[in-house]
Design a protein around this motif. Structure first.
Motif, mmCIF file in Angstrom:
data_model
loop_
_atom_site.group_PDB
_atom_site.id
_atom_site.type_symbol
_atom_site.label_atom_id
_atom_site.label_comp_id
_atom_site.label_asym_id
_atom_site.label_seq_id
_atom_site.Cartn_x
_atom_site.Cartn_y
_atom_site.Cartn_z
ATOM 1 N N UNK A 48 -13.117 -5.359 -10.311
ATOM 2 C CA UNK A 48 -12.088 -6.363 -10.110
ATOM 3 C C UNK A 48 -10.891 -5.774 -9.388
ATOM 4 N N UNK A 49 -10.457 -4.584 -9.824
ATOM 5 C CA UNK A 49 -9.298 -3.980 -9.159
ATOM 6 C C UNK A 49 -9.716 -3.171 -7.941
ATOM 7 N N UNK A 90 -3.950 8.577 -15.471
ATOM 8 C CA UNK A 90 -3.601 7.152 -15.411
ATOM 9 C C UNK A 90 -4.493 6.320 -16.318
ATOM 10 N N UNK A 95 1.346 1.482 -8.050
ATOM 11 C CA UNK A 95 0.215 2.334 -7.671
ATOM 12 C C UNK A 95 -0.368 1.922 -6.319
ATOM 13 N N UNK A 96 -0.156 0.662 -5.931
ATOM 14 C CA UNK A 96 -0.650 0.244 -4.615
ATOM 15 C C UNK A 96 0.307 0.654 -3.510
ATOM 16 N N UNK A 120 -5.459 -5.874 -4.753
ATOM 17 C CA UNK A 120 -5.265 -5.635 -6.191
ATOM 18 C C UNK A 120 -5.230 -6.926 -6.997
ATOM 19 N N UNK A 149 3.510 -0.560 -2.885
ATOM 20 C CA UNK A 149 4.391 -1.551 -2.246
ATOM 21 C C UNK A 149 5.852 -1.156 -2.421
ATOM 22 N N UNK A 194 -8.798 -0.639 0.691
ATOM 23 C CA UNK A 194 -7.653 -0.076 1.409
ATOM 24 C C UNK A 194 -8.075 1.123 2.241
#
Lengths: 432, 288
Positions: free
Chosen positions: B253-254, B58, A429-430, A390, A432, B44
């Motif tokens: 980018x994200x 979102x 949102x990731x 991210x 963690x 991921x």
């Protein structure tokens, strides 16, 4: 998008190494000088091994996107990829890269500088071989420093840099005491300011992945930077990146410039720089907290897990990032043009020691530790970035807030409050 | 007169082309739709399953969304106004017989053939740079403090750059319209003593209405997706982040394909709203 396929049609009858089958390797690489130079020397590799090479040369951002897309979809378009220190740990964690721990003894992996090896490894296993490495340092004008009646120490503090920059500034004659990156982007101002914040004792997140942009250390960093740039920086600094500052420095308009060590060869080259003979070097500044404001970066060669030509790819990596290649470049182009920052032996070479910025580059690289980048402990790898997927998006958005603060559209603390919100959102949102 | 049979035969003949074009359009659209309902993070592990409308919620609730929509509309609107206003003036001037007409026309049209990234770089470094730029030198010559274009007047700068690129397009279309104007009518009006402004307002402008409609529609379609000029000049900073730039940031980018795809669907909706809106305003010109 310009796609330039550099095809090396090396049809020479190669000497087949140990009866191996001749392969054609497809290599994705970035369009900077050192890599272009490597392409010109590929015939040497073909002669030695019989393998031919096809190049796909792209601009850095485009390369990153192409390669990411290819590897995340198992496209298999490339046998070797040029990737940076940011991607390596992330991709290795996804099992996308082949381990390079079994390279030959002749290659001598122990010769790789420890900081570079650390940044290109995951859990002690090397996944990408550094082609060249860089850190950042202070480049300054010796004549202006003298005129200001000051003397640059080998390891300056931020306080000294601030004083010197203000003393050197002469806006009437377009001399600006300090040029620093202000252009938004995770590889532009976010990289510089993250490295700078390390020396102020700040960090991106704490050990529990809680963002730290609301900390006092970050506030000190950004306020110091903005005050300094307002007093002693060039106008429009919020849109200046590496290239803009390079041209300002080369035109003699900057007193100091803190940026990549590879820039040293550009500012001391009399063909491009009007101040080539008046440049001094010093370590990136600190605040006495034990960390300096210098970053660490490497472009490295890695083998994607989907390749059918692993053996040949490893041969190429050994050729391109081994000691033999450095000697080959030195022979053809001179010692000042060999790829810097990757190997210890290069800096022990008496010929290379004569290059004026060699020692300062080495000292800068040695003082950065990607596994231990900050004053307080952090859970991520990386000096001027956090090696998590991210970061690129988050760093760019935060960089935009910093840029707007530098342009005077918001205060430093407003920018940091927004940065904290962006980072918190990303971390949540990731997961963690 | 086509018989029933020959018409169905014609349809049958056209089918391959129609299916190909549909596929050309629909496959990416459907893929975007599918991705927008997924949690898809290439870095991921890729496809992490369906998430319903999460991405849509979102994307809209992010603090960057509404500013980006407004930025997009401001840039489109600003460029349209500038290009049409100056396009009409240039078209009328270029229509006059003069020495070296061909060369002048080529020069006027030239900016359209400069690549967006190149023109953005030229503007950024050669004109707008506050130290070395041409504008900075001009300002200094008159003893004024140079303007820091891209950080202090970033939106105006981008509108200026994009307008410069699209002005030739508008001029070209409007010039052809001006040339098709019946000169006898104008001469008659002049004989009757109508001043130039009246002639322009009652004869030339109505005649140009259809061409202006075309310019507005085509430019809007292209301007909604401008990217290179922003990428090169400000990187989306200083409130210049358009919707397409925001999508780029989310996807590339994200590395969040699902979220970016949801943004893409919003962009399609926005483009359609704008197009319908424009059609209704200017559509009646097409009925004449």
């Amino acid at each position: 998008m310009t796609l330039r396929n550099a095809l090396c049609a090396a049809t020479a009858l190669g000497l087949f190494a140990g009866g191996a089958i001749a392969e054609t390797l497809t290599i994705a690489t970035v369009n900077n000088g050192d890599m272009i130079r490597m392409q010109g020397l590929t015939d040497d590799f073909t002669e030695k091994t019989g393998h031919t090479v096809e190049w796909v040369t792209l601009e850095e951002n485009v390369l990153r996107q192409r390669v990411t897309t290819d590897i995340s979809t198992n496209g298999g378009a490339f046998d070797i990829m040029t990737i940076g220190m940011y991607e390596t740990p992330i991709w290795a964690a996804n099992d996308w890269l082949i381990s390079l721990d079994d390279l030959s003894d002749e290659y001598n992996a122990d010769d790789i500088l420890p900081a570079m090896r650390g940044g290109l490894s995951l859990d002690g296993t090397l996944y990408a071989a550094p082609f060249y490495g860089e850190s950042s340092m202070v480049m300054y004008r010796t004549d202006l420093m003298e005129a200001a009646g000051m003397e640059m120490p080998k390891a300056p503090t931020w306080e000294f840099i601030g004083e010197a920059a203000r003393a050197m500034t002469d806006k009437e004659n377009e001399i600006y005491g300090i040029c620093l990156r202000g252009k938004a982007g995770w590889g532009e101002n976010a990289a510089f300011l993250t490295a700078m914040s390390n020396s102020f004792g700040a960090r991106i997140v704490d050990e529990n992945w809680v963002p730290q942009y609301d900390s006092e250390a970050w506030s000190n960093t950004l306020n110091f930077y903005i005050d300094l740039m307002n007093d002693a920086g060039p106008p429009g600094a919020s849109t200046n990146g590496f290239n803009e500052n390079l041209s300002l420095f080369q035109q003699g308009k900057c007193g100091m410039w803190i940026d990549a060590t590879v820039a040293a060869s550009f500012v001391t080259n009399p063909n491009d720089s009007t101040v080539a003979d008046k440049v001094g070097f010093a370590l990136a500044p600190d605040n006495g907290l034990g960390k300096r404001a210098n970053w660490l970066w490497a472009w490295a060669l890695a083998i994607p897990a989907g390749t059918q030509k692993e053996a040949a790819a490893k041969e190429f990596i050994e050729w391109a990032t081994g000691t033999g290649y450095i000697e080959l470049v030195a022979e053809n182009e001179g010692w000042a043009n060999v790829p810097p920052g990757a190997r210890t032996s290069l800096y022990e070479n008496p010929n290379y020691k004569e290059v004026p910025f060699a020692q300062m580059t080495l000292d800068s690289i040695l003082s950065a530790d990607p596994n231990n980048p900050t004053v307080d402990p952090v859970p991520y790898i990386g000096v001027q970035f956090a090696a998590i997927p991210e970061w690129a998006g988050m760093g760019s958005e935060i960089g935009q807030e910093f840029s707007a603060a530098l342009a005077g559209q918001q205060t430093a603390d407003e920018a940091l409050a927004k940065a904290q919100a962006i980072a918190t959102d990303v971390m949540e949102s990731a997961g963690y | 007169m086509a018989t029933q049979q020959s018409r169905s035969a014609a349809r049958f003949m056209m089918a391959p082309a129609v299916i190909l074009l549909l596929g050309w359009m629909l496959v990416p659209l459907i893929m975007t739709l599918i991705f927008s309902f997924k949690k898809y993070l290439p870095m991921r592990g890729g496809d992490l399953g369906w998430v319903g409308f999460d991405n849509y919620v979102r994307f809209v609730s992010s603090s960057a969304f509404w500013p980006s929509v407004i930025t997009t509309l401001v840039i489109v609107g600003g460029v349209l106004i500038i290009t049409i206003f100056f396009g009409v003036i240039l078209a009328l001037l270029l229509d006059q017989p003069m020495w070296g007409q061909g060369v002048v026309r080529i020069l006027v049209i030239a900016p359209f053939f400069v690549m967006p990234t190149v023109s953005a770089l030229v503007w950024k470094n050669m004109f707008m740079d506050p130290v070395n730029g041409l504008f900075a030198h001009l300002w200094k010559f008159f003893g004024a403090e140079p303007v820091q274009w891209l950080s202090q007047a970033s939106m105006e700068s981008i509108v200026l750059i994009v307008s410069w690129q699209w002005l030739p397009f508008a001029t070209l279309i409007l010039l052809t319209a001006v040339q098709s104007l019946d000169s006898e009518q104008l001469e008659a009006a002049e004989m009757d003593g109508a001043p130039f402004l009246k002639r322009f307002w009652f004869i030339i402008l109505p005649h140009l209405a259809r061409a202006i409609t075309i310019v507005v529609l085509i430019q809007t379609i292209f301007l909604l997706s401008i990217f290179a000029e922003i990428f090169v000049t400000t990187g989306g900073a200083f409130g210049t982040r358009t919707l397409s730039y925001l999508i780029f940031q989310r996807v590339l980018e994200s590395q969040n394909v699902g979220l970016g795809s949801a943004g893409g669907v919003y962009a399609i909706i926005l483009a359609n709203i704008v197009a319908i809106f424009l059609m209704r305003i200017v559509g009646k010109n097409l009925d004449n």
